[in-house]
Design a protein around this motif. Structure first.
Motif, PDB file in Angstrom:
ATOM      1  N   VAL A 206       0.782  -1.252   0.059  1.00  0.00           N
ATOM      2  CA  VAL A 206       0.032   0.137  -0.044  1.00  0.00           C
ATOM      3  C   VAL A 206       0.847   1.153  -0.010  1.00  0.00           C
ATOM      4  CG1 VAL A 206      -1.536   1.582   1.391  1.00  0.00           C
ATOM      5  CG2 VAL A 206      -2.015  -1.119   1.029  1.00  0.00           C
ATOM      6  N   LEU A 207       1.912   1.146   0.725  1.00  0.00           N
ATOM      7  CA  LEU A 207       3.047   2.270   0.719  1.00  0.00           C
ATOM      8  C   LEU A 207       3.544   2.768  -0.650  1.00  0.00           C
ATOM      9  CD1 LEU A 207       4.821   1.767   4.144  1.00  0.00           C
ATOM     10  CD2 LEU A 207       2.683   3.266   3.726  1.00  0.00           C
ATOM     11  N   GLN A 208       3.443   1.748  -1.593  1.00  0.00           N
ATOM     12  CA  GLN A 208       4.268   1.581  -2.770  1.00  0.00           C
ATOM     13  C   GLN A 208       2.983   2.040  -3.907  1.00  0.00           C
ATOM     14  OE1 GLN A 208       6.654  -1.657  -3.582  1.00  0.00           O
ATOM     15  NE2 GLN A 208       6.779  -2.099  -1.376  1.00  0.00           N
ATOM     16  N   VAL A 209       1.848   2.280  -3.801  1.00  0.00           N
ATOM     17  CA  VAL A 209       0.913   2.092  -4.789  1.00  0.00           C
ATOM     18  C   VAL A 209       1.160   3.532  -5.631  1.00  0.00           C
ATOM     19  CG1 VAL A 209      -0.872   1.178  -3.644  1.00  0.00           C
ATOM     20  CG2 VAL A 209      -0.688   3.550  -3.237  1.00  0.00           C
ATOM     21  N   LYS A 210       1.092   3.164  -7.009  1.00  0.00           N
ATOM     22  CA  LYS A 210       1.185   4.231  -7.823  1.00  0.00           C
ATOM     23  C   LYS A 210      -0.230   4.804  -7.997  1.00  0.00           C
ATOM     24  CE  LYS A 210       3.482   5.921 -11.876  1.00  0.00           C
ATOM     25  NZ  LYS A 210       4.694   6.093 -11.621  1.00  0.00           N
ATOM     26  N   ALA A 211      -1.433   4.313  -7.764  1.00  0.00           N
ATOM     27  CA  ALA A 211      -2.773   5.108  -7.617  1.00  0.00           C
ATOM     28  C   ALA A 211      -3.662   4.028  -7.095  1.00  0.00           C
ATOM     29  CB  ALA A 211      -3.290   5.278  -9.071  1.00  0.00           C
ATOM     30  N   SER A 212      -4.868   4.612  -6.131  1.00  0.00           N
ATOM     31  CA  SER A 212      -5.565   3.740  -5.865  1.00  0.00           C
ATOM     32  C   SER A 212      -7.224   4.144  -6.139  1.00  0.00           C
ATOM     33  CB  SER A 212      -5.832   4.192  -4.302  1.00  0.00           C
ATOM     34  OG  SER A 212      -4.657   3.910  -3.756  1.00  0.00           O
ATOM     35  N   PHE A 213      -8.051   3.216  -6.520  1.00  0.00           N
ATOM     36  CA  PHE A 213      -9.281   3.395  -7.097  1.00  0.00           C
ATOM     37  C   PHE A 213     -10.304   2.855  -6.069  1.00  0.00           C
ATOM     38  CE2 PHE A 213      -6.643   3.374 -10.710  1.00  0.00           C
ATOM     39  CZ  PHE A 213      -7.158   4.401 -11.381  1.00  0.00           C
ATOM     40  N   MET A 214     -11.114   3.822  -5.652  1.00  0.00           N
ATOM     41  CA  MET A 214     -12.099   3.341  -4.466  1.00  0.00           C
ATOM     42  C   MET A 214     -13.696   3.689  -4.827  1.00  0.00           C
ATOM     43  SD  MET A 214     -10.094   4.581  -1.280  1.00  0.00           S
ATOM     44  CE  MET A 214      -8.233   4.576  -1.049  1.00  0.00           C
ATOM     45  N   GLY A 215     -14.596   2.942  -4.389  1.00  0.00           N
ATOM     46  CA  GLY A 215     -15.913   3.365  -4.383  1.00  0.00           C
ATOM     47  C   GLY A 215     -16.051   4.308  -3.218  1.00  0.00           C
ATOM     48  N   ILE A 216     -17.231   5.132  -3.106  1.00  0.00           N
ATOM     49  CA  ILE A 216     -17.675   5.845  -1.943  1.00  0.00           C
ATOM     50  C   ILE A 216     -19.098   5.425  -1.574  1.00  0.00           C
ATOM     51  CG2 ILE A 216     -18.197   7.627  -3.468  1.00  0.00           C
ATOM     52  CD1 ILE A 216     -17.241   9.419  -1.129  1.00  0.00           C
ATOM     53  N   GLY A 217     -19.448   5.486  -0.213  1.00  0.00           N
ATOM     54  CA  GLY A 217     -20.743   5.199  -0.020  1.00  0.00           C
ATOM     55  C   GLY A 217     -21.321   6.314   1.027  1.00  0.00           C
ATOM     56  N   GLU A 218     -22.542   6.377   0.956  1.00  0.00           N
ATOM     57  CA  GLU A 218     -23.242   7.099   1.945  1.00  0.00           C
ATOM     58  C   GLU A 218     -23.550   6.604   3.306  1.00  0.00           C
ATOM     59  OE1 GLU A 218     -26.839   5.540  -0.289  1.00  0.00           O
ATOM     60  OE2 GLU A 218     -24.541   5.935  -0.539  1.00  0.00           O
ATOM     61  N   ILE A 219     -23.718   7.333   4.291  1.00  0.00           N
ATOM     62  CA  ILE A 219     -24.156   6.419   5.571  1.00  0.00           C
ATOM     63  C   ILE A 219     -25.433   6.839   5.790  1.00  0.00           C
ATOM     64  CG2 ILE A 219     -23.702   6.512   8.077  1.00  0.00           C
ATOM     65  CD1 ILE A 219     -21.453   5.012   6.717  1.00  0.00           C
ATOM     66  N   GLY A 220     -26.428   5.740   5.914  1.00  0.00           N
ATOM     67  CA  GLY A 220     -27.723   5.961   6.114  1.00  0.00           C
ATOM     68  C   GLY A 220     -28.349   4.854   6.118  1.00  0.00           C
ATOM     69  N   TRP A 221     -29.538   4.683   6.585  1.00  0.00           N
ATOM     70  CA  TRP A 221     -30.800   3.532   6.513  1.00  0.00           C
ATOM     71  C   TRP A 221     -30.865   3.111   5.093  1.00  0.00           C
ATOM     72  CZ3 TRP A 221     -30.953   0.747  10.823  1.00  0.00           C
ATOM     73  CH2 TRP A 221     -30.750   1.665  11.929  1.00  0.00           C
ATOM     74  N   GLY A 222     -30.446   1.969   4.357  1.00  0.00           N
ATOM     75  CA  GLY A 222     -30.804   1.657   3.208  1.00  0.00           C
ATOM     76  C   GLY A 222     -29.307   1.765   2.349  1.00  0.00           C
ATOM     77  N   SER A 223     -28.219   2.214   3.263  1.00  0.00           N
ATOM     78  CA  SER A 223     -27.002   2.424   2.352  1.00  0.00           C
ATOM     79  C   SER A 223     -26.379   1.221   2.038  1.00  0.00           C
ATOM     80  CB  SER A 223     -26.032   3.421   3.244  1.00  0.00           C
ATOM     81  OG  SER A 223     -25.792   2.684   4.508  1.00  0.00           O
TER      82      SER A 223
END
Length: 320
Positions: A206-223
């Protein structure tokens, strides 16, 4: 032309791929395709349709759309982003997940095209899974793909959104999964898991990564975090009470992008987020529910790259 198991034969898929190539790349008419492949015009039409249905072809549009480009520039300047791509939105109030997936796939491919060995890191989620499905097949054994989040649910089931292995299957890259539950039962279990040799290997990559790709989520009921069983009702209630608006890799944060000090965050097995993000850290997602989370993540410098649609981008700018 069905196979013994009732499926589509390789021969038919070969014909469908050739028909699609002639139609979309060479610009041939269906009559010309029929003559070249020695099939009827109706069969030529069916073969092109089959290629589309089986995902043998992918549509990518190179013409930039002015409003999207202008919005991307505004977001890039406002949040000091290293990368921002805004895809055209739908006329109805639905996120443009297909367009986001294609844009993300192109970005992932740009890193994989390097001949020099590189480490890419992946999060999880529906959008990222769709993006990996759009990545072209290639042989890149020199690269390493590391997963940033555990690949097990709380009850031990494999997560359906673990994408590192899928990308490695498509590219021949070396795969480094994180074989842990997303959330440990308690802090002692989390510490035990993180003390293992394989976890230290992942952490060093992880300390050597060229790039990171992530999803993002909301916090709430039904998330998504809640619906998919990664968080209990009580844990979600606690995060809502703590004013959480979003999460990346499970790490919950408030409207300012500050990571919360909560029991839930304390039991996450994912490597900690770099704050501020240094290497390109690209989040992807769209929809009115995600806009506050996206705005908070960018404001808190949890990410420095964004792929979303124009409707969501406009909402993020409006919120800020």
């Amino acid at each position: 032309m069905a196979g013994r198991d009732g499926g589509i034969t390789n021969r038919k898929l070969d014909l469908a791929a050739r028909a699609a190539w002639l139609y979309y790349i060479r610009g041939r008419t269906q009559d010309e395709i029929a003559a070249e492949l020695n099939v009827s015009r109706q069969n030529a039409q069916r073969l092109v349709a089959l290629a589309t249905a089986e995902g043998l072809i992918k549509f990518r549009m190179d013409y930039p759309i002015t409003e999207c480009v202008e919005m991307a520039e505004r977001l890039r300047d406002r949040f000091e982003l290293v990368f921002c791509d805004i895809v055209p939105g739908e006329r109805r109030d639905e996120p443009s997940l297909a367009g986001i997936a294609i844009s993300a796939a192109e970005r992932i491919e740009s890193y994989l095209s390097s001949k020099a060995p590189a480490v890419l890191a992946l999060g999880t989620g529906r959008t990222l899974r769709a993006a990996v499905a759009q990545v072209s097949s290639m042989e890149r054994p020199q690269h390493k793909i590391v997963s940033l989040v555990g690949n097990l649910t709380r009850d031990g089931r494999a997560s359906p959104y673990d994408v590192a292995m899928r990308l490695c299957d498509r590219t021949g890259a070396q795969c480094y999964p994180l074989p842990t539950p997303v959330v440990a039962d308690d802090i002692e279990q989390r510490k035990l898991l993180q003390s293992q040799r394989w976890y230290r290997t992942v952490s060093s990559l992880v300390l050597q990564v060229k790039a990171s790709f992530m999803g993002i989520g909301e916090i709430g009921w039904g998330s998504p975090l809640h619906v998919d069983g990664f968080i209990t009702d009580q844990e979600l209630s606690d995060l809502v009470s703590a004013h959480a608006v979003g999460e990346m890799l499970g790490w919950a944060f408030d409207q300012n992008g500050d990571l919360l000090t909560t029991p839930f965050n304390g039991r996450l097995t994912a490597p900690p987020l770099a704050v501020p993000a240094t290497a390109p850290t690209i989040i992807m997602g769209a929809g009115a529910a995600k806009a506050p989370a996206i705005r908070a993540a960018l404001r808190g410098r949890l990410a420095n790259g964004l792929i979303t649609d124009e409707t969501t981008a406009a909402r993020v700018l409006e919120l800020d």
